[in-house]
Design a protein around this motif. Structure first.
Motif, PDB file in Angstrom:
ATOM      1  N   GLU A 122       0.831  -1.204   0.000  1.00 58.16           N
ATOM      2  CA  GLU A 122       0.000   0.000   0.000  1.00 58.16           C
ATOM      3  C   GLU A 122       0.862   1.250   0.000  1.00 58.16           C
ATOM      4  O   GLU A 122       0.589   2.204  -0.719  1.00 58.16           O
ATOM      5  N   LEU A 123       1.928   1.246   0.782  1.00 62.56           N
ATOM      6  CA  LEU A 123       2.811   2.409   0.810  1.00 62.56           C
ATOM      7  C   LEU A 123       3.485   2.601  -0.554  1.00 62.56           C
ATOM      8  O   LEU A 123       3.591   3.733  -1.044  1.00 62.56           O
ATOM      9  N   TYR A 127       2.208   1.749  -3.384  1.00 61.11           N
ATOM     10  CA  TYR A 127       1.155   2.276  -4.267  1.00 61.11           C
ATOM     11  C   TYR A 127       1.021   3.781  -4.076  1.00 61.11           C
ATOM     12  O   TYR A 127       0.983   4.538  -5.045  1.00 61.11           O
ATOM     13  N   ARG A 128       0.963   4.199  -2.831  1.00 62.82           N
ATOM     14  CA  ARG A 128       0.791   5.633  -2.557  1.00 62.82           C
ATOM     15  C   ARG A 128       1.989   6.459  -3.035  1.00 62.82           C
ATOM     16  O   ARG A 128       1.833   7.591  -3.466  1.00 62.82           O
ATOM     17  N   GLU A 163      -8.833  -3.255  -1.061  1.00 67.15           N
ATOM     18  CA  GLU A 163      -7.696  -2.349  -1.233  1.00 67.15           C
ATOM     19  C   GLU A 163      -6.420  -3.138  -1.513  1.00 67.15           C
ATOM     20  O   GLU A 163      -5.626  -2.751  -2.378  1.00 67.15           O
ATOM     21  N   ILE A 172      -8.829   5.236  -1.473  1.00 68.44           N
ATOM     22  CA  ILE A 172      -7.505   5.129  -0.861  1.00 68.44           C
ATOM     23  C   ILE A 172      -6.802   6.480  -0.907  1.00 68.44           C
ATOM     24  O   ILE A 172      -6.231   6.931   0.079  1.00 68.44           O
ATOM     25  N   GLU A 173      -6.855   7.132  -2.054  1.00 65.70           N
ATOM     26  CA  GLU A 173      -6.139   8.400  -2.252  1.00 65.70           C
ATOM     27  C   GLU A 173      -6.745   9.555  -1.475  1.00 65.70           C
ATOM     28  O   GLU A 173      -6.030  10.354  -0.872  1.00 65.70           O
ATOM     29  N   SER A 187      -4.488   4.448 -11.367  1.00 68.20           N
ATOM     30  CA  SER A 187      -3.683   5.259 -10.461  1.00 68.20           C
ATOM     31  C   SER A 187      -4.569   6.311  -9.798  1.00 68.20           C
ATOM     32  O   SER A 187      -5.180   7.137 -10.483  1.00 68.20           O
TER      33      SER A 187
END
Length: 120
Positions: A5-6, A8-9, A41, A82-83, A103
């Motif tokens: 997840e990190l 991805y961010r 997620e 998520i964003e 994205s």
């Protein structure tokens, strides 16, 4: 937050996050074991890959209309949440015009489009 997840961010690979954490003396945070049940997620991260330009190519299931889905929920809505930390209002569209991109920074909802276009 998992390495995936990190990553991805931040727009990088999960193994880069794991190496950075290791160099700082931090514990790695991998995704749950393969036999564990993944959240939507986590599946978004597993079923897509980062590409240059901040894009993220969807590799998972799509509807007959080409909409990326996880459990019959639009992957675009999941990425948006998520964003932005909130549910999107109205339809979620890609600003980058790449039909396979999930994205989160490339996604907009009604609120963001109205703000961008100067609509009050």
């Amino acid at each position: 937050m998992s390495d995936a997840e990190l990553g991805y961010r931040l727009g990088c690979a999960p193994d880069l996050v794991a190496r950075a954490r290791a160099s700082l003396g931090m514990e790695p945070r991998p995704l749950p074991p393969h036999n564990a049940r993944f959240t939507r997620e986590e599946r978004l991260l597993l079923w897509s890959e980062p590409l240059p330009g901040g894009h993220r190519r969807w590799l998972g299931r799509v509807t007959n209309h080409g909409v990326p889905v996880i459990d019959n929920v639009s992957a675009l809505r999941i990425a948006f949440r998520i964003e932005h930390g909130r549910e999107p209002e109205g339809p979620v569209f890609r600003d980058c015009r790449r039909g396979w991109c999930v994205s989160a920074p490339h996604l907009t909802d009604q609120v963001l489009r109205a703000a961008r276009d100067g609509v009050a």
